[in-house]
Design an enzyme around this catalytic site. Sequence first.
Site, PDB file in Angstrom:
ATOM      1  CD  GLU A   1      37.943  42.823  36.534  1.00 28.15           C
ATOM      2  OE1 GLU A   1      38.489  41.148  36.909  1.00 28.15           O
ATOM      3  OE2 GLU A   1      37.492  43.721  36.455  1.00 28.15           O
TER       4      GLU A   1
ATOM      5  CB  CYS B   1      39.859  42.408  40.244  1.00 30.40           C
ATOM      6  SG  CYS B   1      38.704  42.823  40.484  1.00 30.40           S
TER       7      CYS B   1
END
Length: 543
Positions: free
Chosen positions: A293, A327
């Site tokens: 990720e 994120c």
Amino acid sequence: MSTGFFNVPEAINEIIYSYAPGSPERDALKKELSEMRSQQVDVAMIIDGKEVRTENKVAIRPPHDHKHILGYYHRGDASHVKLAIDAALKAKKSWAELPWEHRASVFLKAANLLAGKFRFKMNAATMLGQSKNPFQAEIDSAAELVDFYRFNVDFMRQVYSQQPISDYDSWNRVEQRPLEGFIFALTPFNFTSIAGNLPTAPAMMGNTVVWKVSNTQVYSARIIMELLMEAGLPDGVINLVFVSGPVAGDVIFSHPDFAGIHYTGSTEVFQNIWKTIGNNIHMFKSYPRIVGETGGKDFIMVHNSADIDQVVTAIVRGAFEYQGQKCSAVSRTYIPKSMWNELQIKLKKMIAEVKMGPVEDFRNFFNAVIDENSFDKLKMFIDNAKSDKEAEVIIGGNCDKSNGYFIEPTVILAKKPDYITMREELFGPVLSIYVYEDDKFEETLDILDKTSIYALTGAIFSRNRYIIDMASRKLENAAGNFYINDKPTGAVVGQQPFGGARGSGTNDKAGSLINLLRWVSPRTIKENFDAPSDFRYPFQAEE
């Protein structure tokens, strides 16, 4: 030995404490913060269950008070990476052969310890080492990490229980084997829960792990290892090393037993890792699993039917909680022109109420960015926007690193939709806004979709169901986690499996069964109860 099929305790999301004035958890956390600030810790690597120290000691400093020293960690080198690999491979057979219910027990006990005995210690370490306020620490290092351990155990049970059909003449079954080799977990600074999940998800499935943490997360990483060891994790299953990324990569990505990487971090680093693995593919016993990720340029798209107060709150929370160092943090927003004047006034008013300062003062919503490199990068973008004709800094923009790495919540008004801060991930408290003509909503959706390489999180705000449907379809590939009338941060384990595609990663969804499937290699077994004794088939018979 006796055997059985086992249910596991029902996975329910961990309660989140409020830390309101007068609450017992507030007093307990403040006491822990005071005690931890008053002492200096000596943080060793953990290899094969043993503390490993070096002559190369590095100071650990709070980002919001970088003149204070919390302790020192021992930086390793390539020799320690090799020791960690050897330890992981030595532990592999025993750990892989351990019945799954005993592996489950380790992590269920870890969840129980973290929800109780370790809770305030873990939160305090995250607050001091990573500059998080008490609520951000609570939802991360306590609640989410407890959720990862409990839900992943249940997902493991589901993985093992998935079996093929059989008939009366044969029995088909599937074994889920751990991968052949060791796993490399490479974890970021911003979420203690991610650091606690990336090495343990593969370990839960019978793999053994070499774990490299971010230098700026060492302080809380040591608590994760203490937690796992107290929960009964055997020596060598997870080996914690403090080395640079290139040092780790040189050893790991040329080792024949490298079986996979579990990664969260920058897109550029992940792409270089992928390239290195590809170049070295002939060296490995099997094709390594690559799970990552990476970055995000997360958005809020506002339609003129939206509720302005809801939008403003979503922007402030989505963009500025934990200083935008998520994120999933909102870093670009598209506002219709008809709403801009009113929304701008309310946004300025709300941001003006945000208090900034050290984490020890619980009145502060906003704290410091993680380190000097991050501070300097963000300041450069802000300074450039101040002098750029194509942008205007309309809120915040002040920066001060004299005592801590403090950057005000900053809003940039972009004069064009592809301005650099609308495209590039900044990873800090900097939000860019583009104001579009109301009658160009569909066109702006297309612009949004094409502006960034990323596709992690995003949100649409509207009270018009047709608009919501249109935006959901047009932005189908723009976000792996898509939100309707909500900020695009705060994914909850078991509720919103997390991950994105495009430049944001492999979308293997942490916090779901999907992720655990990446750490096993199935073996299908067919047992025939009535094996044929003649090669001929009925169609061959004479007429």
